[in-house]
Design a protein around this motif. Structure first.
Motif, PDB file in Angstrom:
ATOM      1  N   GLY A 200      75.959   9.370  37.899  1.00 54.04           N
ATOM      2  CA  GLY A 200      75.712   8.819  36.466  1.00 54.04           C
ATOM      3  C   GLY A 200      74.761   9.388  35.645  1.00 54.04           C
ATOM      4  O   GLY A 200      73.914  10.362  36.344  1.00 54.04           O
ATOM      5  N   CYS A 201      74.659   9.154  34.440  1.00 53.05           N
ATOM      6  CA  CYS A 201      73.799   9.906  33.424  1.00 53.05           C
ATOM      7  C   CYS A 201      73.636   8.989  32.394  1.00 53.05           C
ATOM      8  O   CYS A 201      74.597   8.312  31.850  1.00 53.05           O
ATOM      9  CB  CYS A 201      74.453  11.056  32.843  1.00 53.05           C
ATOM     10  SG  CYS A 201      73.359  12.058  31.679  1.00 53.05           S
ATOM     11  N   THR A 202      72.345   8.773  31.831  1.00 52.95           N
ATOM     12  CA  THR A 202      71.853   7.752  30.729  1.00 52.95           C
ATOM     13  C   THR A 202      71.634   8.751  29.540  1.00 52.95           C
ATOM     14  O   THR A 202      70.707   7.857  28.920  1.00 52.95           O
ATOM     15  CB  THR A 202      70.954   6.699  31.445  1.00 52.95           C
ATOM     16  OG1 THR A 202      69.792   7.670  32.095  1.00 52.95           O
ATOM     17  CG2 THR A 202      71.475   5.939  32.400  1.00 52.95           C
ATOM     18  N   ARG A 203      71.701   9.830  29.363  1.00 55.64           N
ATOM     19  CA  ARG A 203      71.329  10.457  28.422  1.00 55.64           C
ATOM     20  C   ARG A 203      72.219  10.110  27.051  1.00 55.64           C
ATOM     21  O   ARG A 203      71.473  10.147  25.878  1.00 55.64           O
ATOM     22  CB  ARG A 203      71.796  12.118  28.482  1.00 55.64           C
ATOM     23  CG  ARG A 203      70.882  12.966  29.130  1.00 55.64           C
ATOM     24  CD  ARG A 203      69.535  12.965  28.670  1.00 55.64           C
ATOM     25  NE  ARG A 203      68.524  13.745  29.537  1.00 55.64           N
ATOM     26  CZ  ARG A 203      67.253  14.345  29.115  1.00 55.64           C
ATOM     27  NH1 ARG A 203      66.897  14.188  27.837  1.00 55.64           N
ATOM     28  NH2 ARG A 203      66.499  14.678  29.935  1.00 55.64           N
ATOM     29  N   GLY A 204      73.376   9.476  27.199  1.00 48.22           N
ATOM     30  CA  GLY A 204      73.975   8.903  26.338  1.00 48.22           C
ATOM     31  C   GLY A 204      74.764   9.684  25.255  1.00 48.22           C
ATOM     32  O   GLY A 204      74.981   9.472  24.050  1.00 48.22           O
ATOM     33  N   CYS A 205      75.117  10.990  25.642  1.00 42.71           N
ATOM     34  CA  CYS A 205      75.985  11.750  24.767  1.00 42.71           C
ATOM     35  C   CYS A 205      77.313  10.994  24.215  1.00 42.71           C
ATOM     36  O   CYS A 205      77.998  10.600  25.113  1.00 42.71           O
ATOM     37  CB  CYS A 205      76.073  12.962  25.347  1.00 42.71           C
ATOM     38  SG  CYS A 205      74.875  14.124  25.794  1.00 42.71           S
ATOM     39  N   ARG A 206      77.421  10.919  23.100  1.00 38.80           N
ATOM     40  CA  ARG A 206      78.427   9.798  22.647  1.00 38.80           C
ATOM     41  C   ARG A 206      80.016  10.347  22.769  1.00 38.80           C
ATOM     42  O   ARG A 206      80.868   9.899  22.753  1.00 38.80           O
ATOM     43  CB  ARG A 206      78.247   9.706  21.007  1.00 38.80           C
ATOM     44  CG  ARG A 206      77.058   8.865  20.886  1.00 38.80           C
ATOM     45  CD  ARG A 206      76.371   8.651  19.466  1.00 38.80           C
ATOM     46  NE  ARG A 206      75.284   7.726  19.387  1.00 38.80           N
ATOM     47  CZ  ARG A 206      74.280   7.889  18.542  1.00 38.80           C
ATOM     48  NH1 ARG A 206      74.107   9.294  17.988  1.00 38.80           N
ATOM     49  NH2 ARG A 206      73.127   7.148  18.773  1.00 38.80           N
ATOM     50  N   PHE A 207      80.038  11.763  23.064  1.00 39.96           N
ATOM     51  CA  PHE A 207      81.384  12.441  23.350  1.00 39.96           C
ATOM     52  C   PHE A 207      81.756  12.279  24.728  1.00 39.96           C
ATOM     53  O   PHE A 207      82.901  12.493  25.196  1.00 39.96           O
ATOM     54  CB  PHE A 207      81.290  13.791  22.707  1.00 39.96           C
ATOM     55  CG  PHE A 207      80.228  14.707  23.446  1.00 39.96           C
ATOM     56  CD1 PHE A 207      80.753  15.234  24.655  1.00 39.96           C
ATOM     57  CD2 PHE A 207      79.323  14.723  22.845  1.00 39.96           C
ATOM     58  CE1 PHE A 207      79.742  15.977  25.573  1.00 39.96           C
ATOM     59  CE2 PHE A 207      78.063  15.608  23.703  1.00 39.96           C
ATOM     60  CZ  PHE A 207      78.581  16.265  24.902  1.00 39.96           C
ATOM     61  N   CYS A 208      80.714  11.947  25.564  1.00 37.76           N
ATOM     62  CA  CYS A 208      81.106  12.300  27.002  1.00 37.76           C
ATOM     63  C   CYS A 208      81.382  11.210  27.955  1.00 37.76           C
ATOM     64  O   CYS A 208      80.767  10.102  27.976  1.00 37.76           O
ATOM     65  CB  CYS A 208      79.605  12.716  27.748  1.00 37.76           C
ATOM     66  SG  CYS A 208      79.661  13.103  29.462  1.00 37.76           S
ATOM     67  N   GLN A 209      82.848  11.180  28.080  1.00 41.01           N
ATOM     68  CA  GLN A 209      83.317  10.153  29.010  1.00 41.01           C
ATOM     69  C   GLN A 209      82.528   9.734  30.568  1.00 41.01           C
ATOM     70  O   GLN A 209      82.401   8.841  30.655  1.00 41.01           O
ATOM     71  CB  GLN A 209      84.611  10.411  29.159  1.00 41.01           C
ATOM     72  CG  GLN A 209      85.543   9.368  30.031  1.00 41.01           C
ATOM     73  CD  GLN A 209      87.291   9.731  30.078  1.00 41.01           C
ATOM     74  OE1 GLN A 209      87.422  10.868  30.515  1.00 41.01           O
ATOM     75  NE2 GLN A 209      87.882   9.047  29.663  1.00 41.01           N
ATOM     76  N   ALA A 210      82.475  10.960  31.039  1.00 39.95           N
ATOM     77  CA  ALA A 210      81.786  10.642  32.367  1.00 39.95           C
ATOM     78  C   ALA A 210      80.464  10.319  32.184  1.00 39.95           C
ATOM     79  O   ALA A 210      79.803   9.162  32.983  1.00 39.95           O
ATOM     80  CB  ALA A 210      81.451  12.067  33.060  1.00 39.95           C
TER      81      ALA A 210
END
Length: 858
Positions: free
Chosen positions: A258-268
């Motif tokens: 999981g990742c919560t950086r929230g890059c808006r293009f990133c599906q993963a």
């Protein structure tokens, strides 16, 4: 297909005898499955997901999970020519004889490869054509794409959504029970659909075109992604198959999900929430066990954003000291700009310095705010300066083009940022820009956005190419526009594209993710034949309209994604919720708001879980001069990483003699290099290393044995850092080699690096072809003895070379069941297989077998 290995390229791909593989007796097996990766062995064996499931499923004594990969086109043709079905690696069982085949679907361009593998297995493509019996294997898909893989729906009996460790066990328990009860296929699928995380596509349909799919059976209305709540409970395969060559041949250890950086293009980043981490203690325990059992010399800590692991410095510093003692490199992929400090960089540089990769994703700050990348130009430049300070002189930067709201001014900023990186250290460093066209992905804030047209992708790539051509120490690499266009079509596709997949495969579309095999024409023709257009899949989507994947719940709400899309248009940054305010995305339990993910037990909670250890708050402090500029200390790039003194010690020089028979005859000399290095690590024989930028173990081999030729006595020489007797070395190796290889003897050598090579070798040649032609084969050898010369031509890089091979035959003895030949290499060396083929025209390599019996030393 094992009997055909002599005819296929790189036969080691299909052996199934790697260290760590599982072999069981078929009579004791109640559930027999294949973990299928729809790409070649070298790619699939780099995939951690398969290794995790392989370990978990094989823990059950009566279950057997084997592996299968997509054969190359040459191998597929051999199978078709000999009417042989695609089979598993470990037991060579045809796929159509199994209970289940589970495909790992990691990207959209592998869809036709799935049909390719089913075709080679003789299994009907579509669920509807497989009947009601469980005699035909259950065909399923799992992996990162299944939350939006509707183009595969008609081909899949079921799909798994999310993390499969527990789900697969529950699913196979269900299949085992149904087999005992002799139920129908339909009944099994009904029961499987009740397992949390399992999706049965045939049980869902749209009442009208363009509306959300709804269930037609008594199954969940919205199947929900499955999550392992605590990473410390997630299995990791400390013992795993060690590949004979792979794209990433290393110990890949997953430290977080999981990742919560929230890059808006990133599906993963959107679909793998919440963020969860293993404890440092858990990771260190796995490292210790895994390095011992695998013998790897490369350790990689994996996660979506490794630099965000909250106890990274403690973990890395604790691990790297141990690894440096045995020349094991440690890498940290997926690092964000500014996520590691000087201490970590210094340690990384001291072991093995490789290229540094950063992902600004966009050149301008405005675009980085639109996509919520969360890094500044100042942070990028600072990071590069620190890399240079610690010895790196090459940097690769990843960018996307075609992002929402992008202009040509933003493209100019890509070039400008590369210029600034090039000069960041006060002298020029080599900068490579990797350019990928943006593809809007499902379950992201940009899932409603249009993908720029093929022509416009080409225009923007050419625009950047022209700019980069004018620059020194800057080069550009790019992803092919046709491939990105196809990815865009299938990533947001619906079930109508299943017909396109099937038609494109019939037109020859396979290995579509490989540049050398890729062709978009079969897909464009198939779209046209089925009355579909590119624009209806790559165009802008209505926020109110149903999306093809709306009936599947990934845990992140559509309301959150729409809010983030609006913030992107307003160029607003959303901070990481692990360190800032919660944005109520839906994945976590937050206050009175429960997670959208399904409750597995009463006490199941879903929340961002960080390690208790605090990250060093001073990790990013930098030293400034009187003009407020970053101080660049003296670079060390002209010096190799320092090798620990004890690693270069030469205490003993040994020659290990070993046999090479059975399946191991298909291992190449290049593969043996890494195989033996890992063997020596596993049995704790401390190898001596060379000096230089890339220290290597001091291992040397005898003359390369041709693939397919067996040997009673091959040898490998090794320098050791400690004294051992030959008997001690032999004892350590006696059960450590791959199937078909065994130690024969160990002898002590002088400390001289160069050792004598054999001047002649004796081989046994056995005829195994058509019995009616056996006497012709023997007569060919007798005819050779009567000739004064035999001219043979071989092709080389410098052109054809013709030589007389008759003098090579020093002795020929005709036995009752075979022929023994002694070949003299005093003047020339030619492959023994080619020597035999040269004197037996009309016979093929499958007509005879060769075994080296003896090496004649000076």
């Amino acid at each position: 297909m094992r009997e055909l290995l002599q005819l296929v390229p790189k036969p080691s791909r299909y052996l199934g005898i790697e260290e760590g593989t599982v072999h069981k007796q078929g009579k004791d097996i109640s559930i027999h499955v294949a973990l299928a990766f729809p790409d070649m062995y070298e790619v699939g064996m780099s995939y951690l997901g398969q290794k995790i499931l392989y370990g978990i499923l094989n823990e059950r004594e009566n279950w057997w999970a084997e592996r299968v990969f997509t054969p190359c086109v040459e191998t597929a043709q051999v199978l078709r020519d000999h009417n042989a079905p695609l089979a598993t690696l470990e037991s060579d069982t045809p796929l159509n004889k199994l209970d289940m085949i589970g495909f790992h679907v990691t990207h959209e361009l592998c869809y036709t490869n799935i049909l390719y593998m089913l075709d080679l297995s003789g299994i009907p493509f579509r669920t509807a054509d497989r009947g009601e019996s469980l005699d035909i294997p259950i065909i399923m898909a799992g992996g990162g794409c299944t939350l939006s893989a509707e183009p595969l729906a008609p081909f899949m009996d079921l799909m798994t959504l999310g993390e499969g460790e527990d789900m697969m066990v529950e699913l196979l328990d269900t299949l085992e029970q149904c087999k005992k009860e002799n139920t129908t296929r339909h009944e099994f699928l009904l029961r499987a659909a009740k397992v949390p995380g399992v999706y049965v596509p045939s049980f869902y349909e749209a009442k009208e075109q363009g509306t959300m799919l709804v269930p037609t059976e008594d199954v969940p209305a919205r199947p929900t992604r499955r999550v392992v709540p605590d990473m410390n409970d997630a299995d990791f395969p400390t013992s795993q198959p060690i590949p004979f060559g792979a794209v990433h041949s290393r110990l890949a250890l997953e430290i977080a999900r999981g990742c919560t950086r929230g890059c808006r293009f990133c599906q993963a980043g959107m679909t793998y929430r919440p963020a969860r981490e293993r404890s440092v203690t858990n990771v260190e325990k796995i490292v210790q066990e895994s390095l011992t059992t695998t013998g790897y010399d490369d350790l990689s800590f994996l996660s979506l954003s490794t630099g965000d692991f909250s106890a990274l410095k403690e973990l890395f510093m604790n691990t790297v000291d141990r690894c440096s003692q045995e020349q094991v490199s440690v890498s940290l992929p997926s690092l964000r700009v500014g996520s590691i400090d000087d201490d970590i960089m210094e340690k990384m540089a001291s072991i093995r310095r490789t290229g540094a990769t950063l992902a600004p994703e966009a050149g301008s700050q405005r675009m980085r705010d639109v996509i919520n990348k969360g890094i500044t130009e100042e942070a990028i430049i600072t990071h590069v300066r620190k890399l240079y300070q610690h010895g790196w002189q090459q940097v690769k930067l990843y960018f996307m083009i075609g992002l929402p709201t992008e202009t040509y001014e933003d493209l100019d900023e890509i070039v400008e940022l590369c210029r600034k990186v090039r000069g960041a250290a006060g002298k020029r460093i080599q900068v490579t820009a990797g350019i990928s066209p943006f593809v809007p992905k499902p379950n992201t804030p940009f899932q409603w956005e249009a993908q720029i047209s093929y022509d416009e992708i080409r225009n923007r790539i050419q625009y950047l190419r022209d700019k980069f051509k004018q620059e020194k120490c800057m080069r550009m690499r790019w992803h092919e526009p046709e491939s990105s266009l196809l990815e865009g079509i299938f990533s947001r596709g619906d079930r109508r594209l299943a017909n396109v997949v099937e038609t494109a495969y019939a037109k020859g579309a396979v290995f579509s993710s490989w540049v050398e095999h890729f062709s978009i024409e079969p897909y464009l023709e198939a779209l046209n034949e089925h009355g579909l257009t590119i624009e209806e899949y790559t165009g802008e989507r209505d926020l109110e309209a149903a999306l093809p994947w709306d009936h599947l719940n990934n845990g992140v709400t559509k309301e959150f994604l729409i809010r983030e899309l609006k913030r992107a248009k307003e160029e607003k940054v959303t901070e990481d919720c692990r360190y800032g305010a919660c944005r109520v995305c839906g994945a976590c339990d937050k206050g009175a708001k429960e997670s959208e993910l399904e409750r597995l037990t009463e006490d199941t909670t879903y929340q961002n879980l960080l390690n208790k250890e605090e990250r060093d708050q001073h990790a990013h402090e930098i030293e400034l001069d009187e003009n407020n500029r970053i101080v660049i200390k003296s670079a060390v790039s002209n010096k190799p990483p320092k090798l620990a003194e004890h690693l270069a010690v030469k205490a003993a020089h040994m020659r290990v003699w070993y046999s090479k028979e059975g399946a191991s005859v298909f291992l190449s000399q290049l593969e043996l290099q890494s195989i033996f290095e890992r063997i020596f690590r596993r049995v704790e024989l401390p190898l001596t290393f060379s000096q230089g930028f890339h220290p290597l173990p001091l291992i040397s081999f005898g003359r390369a044995l041709p693939i397919g030729v067996a040997s009673k006595k091959e040898w490998v020489n090794i320098f050791l850092r400690e004294e051992f007797t030959p008997e001690e070395v032999f004892k350590k190796l006696i059960s450590a080699m791959p199937a078909g290889m065994h130690p024969v003897a160990v002898e002590k050598l002088s400390m001289a690096k160069k050792q004598p090579q054999p001047y002649a070798e004796t081989f046994k040649v056995e005829y195994v072809g058509d019995k009616e032609r056996e006497q012709d084969f023997i007569q060919a050898f007798k005819n050779m003895l009567e000739e004064d010369s035999i001219m043979w031509t071989r092709s080389t890089k410098k052109g054809d070379r013709t030589m007389d091979v008759r003098p090579v035959f020093a002795k020929v003895i005709f036995n009752e069941e075979d022929i023994t030949i002694t070949l003299d290499w005093s003047d020339i060396y030619v492959s023994p297989v080619n020597i035999v083929k040269a004197i037996t025209p009309g016979f093929e390599v499958l007509d005879f077998k060769m075994t080296k019996l003896e090496q004649h030393m000076p």
